[in-house]
Design an enzyme around this catalytic site. Structure first.
Site, PDB file in Angstrom:
ATOM      1  N   ARG A 120      54.562 -33.468  10.107  1.00 35.29           N
ATOM      2  CA  ARG A 120      53.283 -32.947   9.666  1.00 35.29           C
ATOM      3  C   ARG A 120      53.452 -31.726   8.596  1.00 35.29           C
ATOM      4  O   ARG A 120      52.411 -31.693   7.953  1.00 35.29           O
ATOM      5  CB  ARG A 120      53.148 -32.033  11.024  1.00 35.29           C
ATOM      6  CG  ARG A 120      52.017 -31.170  11.249  1.00 35.29           C
ATOM      7  CD  ARG A 120      51.788 -30.323  12.346  1.00 35.29           C
ATOM      8  NE  ARG A 120      50.599 -30.218  12.625  1.00 35.29           N
ATOM      9  CZ  ARG A 120      49.902 -30.039  13.888  1.00 35.29           C
ATOM     10  NH1 ARG A 120      50.578 -30.654  14.939  1.00 35.29           N
ATOM     11  NH2 ARG A 120      48.431 -29.533  14.110  1.00 35.29           N
ATOM     12  N   ASN A 152      42.336 -33.026   7.401  1.00 37.56           N
ATOM     13  CA  ASN A 152      43.238 -32.665   8.295  1.00 37.56           C
ATOM     14  C   ASN A 152      44.722 -32.332   7.566  1.00 37.56           C
ATOM     15  O   ASN A 152      45.249 -32.987   6.552  1.00 37.56           O
ATOM     16  CB  ASN A 152      43.600 -34.056   9.130  1.00 37.56           C
ATOM     17  CG  ASN A 152      42.290 -33.881  10.233  1.00 37.56           C
ATOM     18  OD1 ASN A 152      41.984 -32.829  10.819  1.00 37.56           O
ATOM     19  ND2 ASN A 152      41.540 -34.970  10.320  1.00 37.56           N
ATOM     20  N   ASP A 180      35.566 -32.383  18.806  1.00 40.59           N
ATOM     21  CA  ASP A 180      36.368 -32.523  20.202  1.00 40.59           C
ATOM     22  C   ASP A 180      35.564 -32.054  21.387  1.00 40.59           C
ATOM     23  O   ASP A 180      35.314 -32.761  22.093  1.00 40.59           O
ATOM     24  CB  ASP A 180      37.631 -31.731  20.171  1.00 40.59           C
ATOM     25  CG  ASP A 180      38.558 -31.882  18.963  1.00 40.59           C
ATOM     26  OD1 ASP A 180      39.672 -32.321  19.166  1.00 40.59           O
ATOM     27  OD2 ASP A 180      38.025 -31.626  17.798  1.00 40.59           O
ATOM     28  N   ARG A 183      32.823 -35.063  21.821  1.00 44.68           N
ATOM     29  CA  ARG A 183      33.578 -35.919  22.694  1.00 44.68           C
ATOM     30  C   ARG A 183      33.652 -35.499  24.189  1.00 44.68           C
ATOM     31  O   ARG A 183      33.436 -36.397  25.051  1.00 44.68           O
ATOM     32  CB  ARG A 183      34.965 -36.531  21.864  1.00 44.68           C
ATOM     33  CG  ARG A 183      34.545 -37.140  20.691  1.00 44.68           C
ATOM     34  CD  ARG A 183      36.302 -37.117  19.999  1.00 44.68           C
ATOM     35  NE  ARG A 183      36.284 -37.814  18.757  1.00 44.68           N
ATOM     36  CZ  ARG A 183      36.989 -37.917  17.763  1.00 44.68           C
ATOM     37  NH1 ARG A 183      38.099 -36.853  17.872  1.00 44.68           N
ATOM     38  NH2 ARG A 183      36.987 -38.734  16.666  1.00 44.68           N
ATOM     39  N   HIS A 207      42.359 -28.595  16.553  1.00 43.20           N
ATOM     40  CA  HIS A 207      41.640 -29.879  16.489  1.00 43.20           C
ATOM     41  C   HIS A 207      42.852 -30.932  16.491  1.00 43.20           C
ATOM     42  O   HIS A 207      43.544 -31.429  15.471  1.00 43.20           O
ATOM     43  CB  HIS A 207      40.890 -30.077  15.233  1.00 43.20           C
ATOM     44  CG  HIS A 207      40.477 -31.535  15.048  1.00 43.20           C
ATOM     45  ND1 HIS A 207      39.591 -32.147  15.946  1.00 43.20           N
ATOM     46  CD2 HIS A 207      40.562 -32.285  14.155  1.00 43.20           C
ATOM     47  CE1 HIS A 207      39.429 -33.305  15.301  1.00 43.20           C
ATOM     48  NE2 HIS A 207      39.932 -33.546  14.261  1.00 43.20           N
TER      49      HIS A 207
END
Length: 346
Positions: A120, A152, A180, A183, A207
């Site tokens: 990451r 991202n 999110d 959803r 997120h």
């Protein structure tokens, strides 16, 4: 790329005999619509955002920037050819950031994808290096713009944008958990058999995998589901509502597995945020913002909380009542972001 080849007279029209015979000039024309939006990155997400904003009437003045000149020109031409079906849209594109001048909003969707086996932190550094070439020229040409980041990992890159831009924190916004939360509401609506718009609930925090469902606030017409089922969302919930949040976390991975990328939902989300800013709507959206001092968070991080959005960007952060468990999850998410940010080379 965006300029007409004909010489233009003082009225902004091409200079030719037919036009001179057709029009009697009254005054010069201005290209400024007051609602210009620049989108950086014409990949799937960027184009979904552009298409959503144009077809929903959020703006009729779009500038697109990317390093891929041919794709950029092709997307511009394709949209221009559809201008008769839209609201007199002005659509420009260029590899030169000068095209973005005077934007009210700058939406950044550009970035690199995670490589197999890449950590990451490595992805964050590579995208930070990309933003170093994007943010300064955007600030140069649109110093008063609101920046909306969708690249991202969005929360960390919103922080990076804030650092690189030197802008006040309220003018740097991440798309965050707005998607999110959408959803979440959709999955709740499917379970309850009512409209998505009648289901009210928020996902906050990152997120990503450490996002926090605020089960204590989920309600239908003001009726809190936690009052009807005190164990809702917990491990001991006999109805297993927890799987709804798990489905939210997994949904992006599932869409990517099935079609290769996500686009439409995030494009619609960005369009909604742009509308709130351009119309000074003062509407509430879960977006990534500076949250030091909120809910016991001590780190300088950007994570999502319900925010009031208007012409100035983030106008207020909602003081959302959280349970001790929910606040603890948010602080855990903040700690994770801070650790990743500590390794960034600016």
């Amino acid at each position: 790329m965006s300029e007409n080849n004909h010489f233009k007279n003082g009225n902004g029209r091409c200079k030719m005999a037919t036009i001179d015979k057709l029009f009697t000039p009254v005054q010069s024309k201005s290209d400024d619509t007051g609602n210009k939006v620049t989108v950086v990155g014409v990949g799937q997400v960027g184009m979904a955002a552009v298409f959503s904003m144009l077809t929903q009437g959020v703006t009729n003045n779009i500038a697109m920037v990317d390093v891929m000149a041919d794709k950029l020109k092709g997307e511009m031409m394709d949209l221009q050819h559809g201008s008769a079906f839209m609201r007199n849209a002005k659509i420009q594109a260029s590899t030169d950031y000068a095209i973005s001048a005077g934007s009210r909003i700058c939406v950044v969707t550009a970035g690199v994808r995670q490589r197999e086996g890449e950590s990451r932190l490595d992805l964050v550094q590579r995208n930070t290096d990309v933003l170093k070439h994007i943010i300064p020229p955007l600030v140069k040409y649109s110093p008063d713009a609101i920046f909306v980041i969708a690249s991202n990992p969005v929360d960390i890159l919103t922080y990076v944008t804030w650092k690189l831009s030197g802008l006040p924190k309220h003018r740097v916004i991440g798309s965050g958990t707005n998607l999110d939360s959408a959803r979440f509401r959709y999955l709740l609506s499917e379970k309850l058999g009512i409209a998505t718009t009648s289901c009210h609930g928020y996902i906050i925090g990152e997120h990503g995998d450490t996002s926090v469902p605020v089960w204590s606030g989920v309600n239908i017409a003001g009726v809190r589901l936690s009052d009807l089922n005190p164990k809702i969302g917990s491990d001991s919930d006999p109805e297993n509502w927890k799987e709804t949040h798990e489905a939210v976390v997994k949904s992006a991975y599932e869409v990517i597995r099935l079609k290769g990328y996500t686009s439409w939902a995030i494009g619609l989300s960005l369009s909604q945020l742009a509308r709130a800013i351009l119309t000074n709507a003062m509407s509430v959206h879960a977006v990534s913002t500076y949250i030091k001092g909120e809910h016991g968070v001590e780190e300088e991080v950007f994570l999502s909380l319900p925010c009031v959005l208007g012409r100035a960007g983030v106008c207020d952060v909602i003081r959302q009542p959280l349970t001790a468990a929910e606040a603890g999850q948010l602080r855990t998410s903040a700690s994770l972001m801070d650790k990743v940010q500590a390794g960034i080379n600016f």
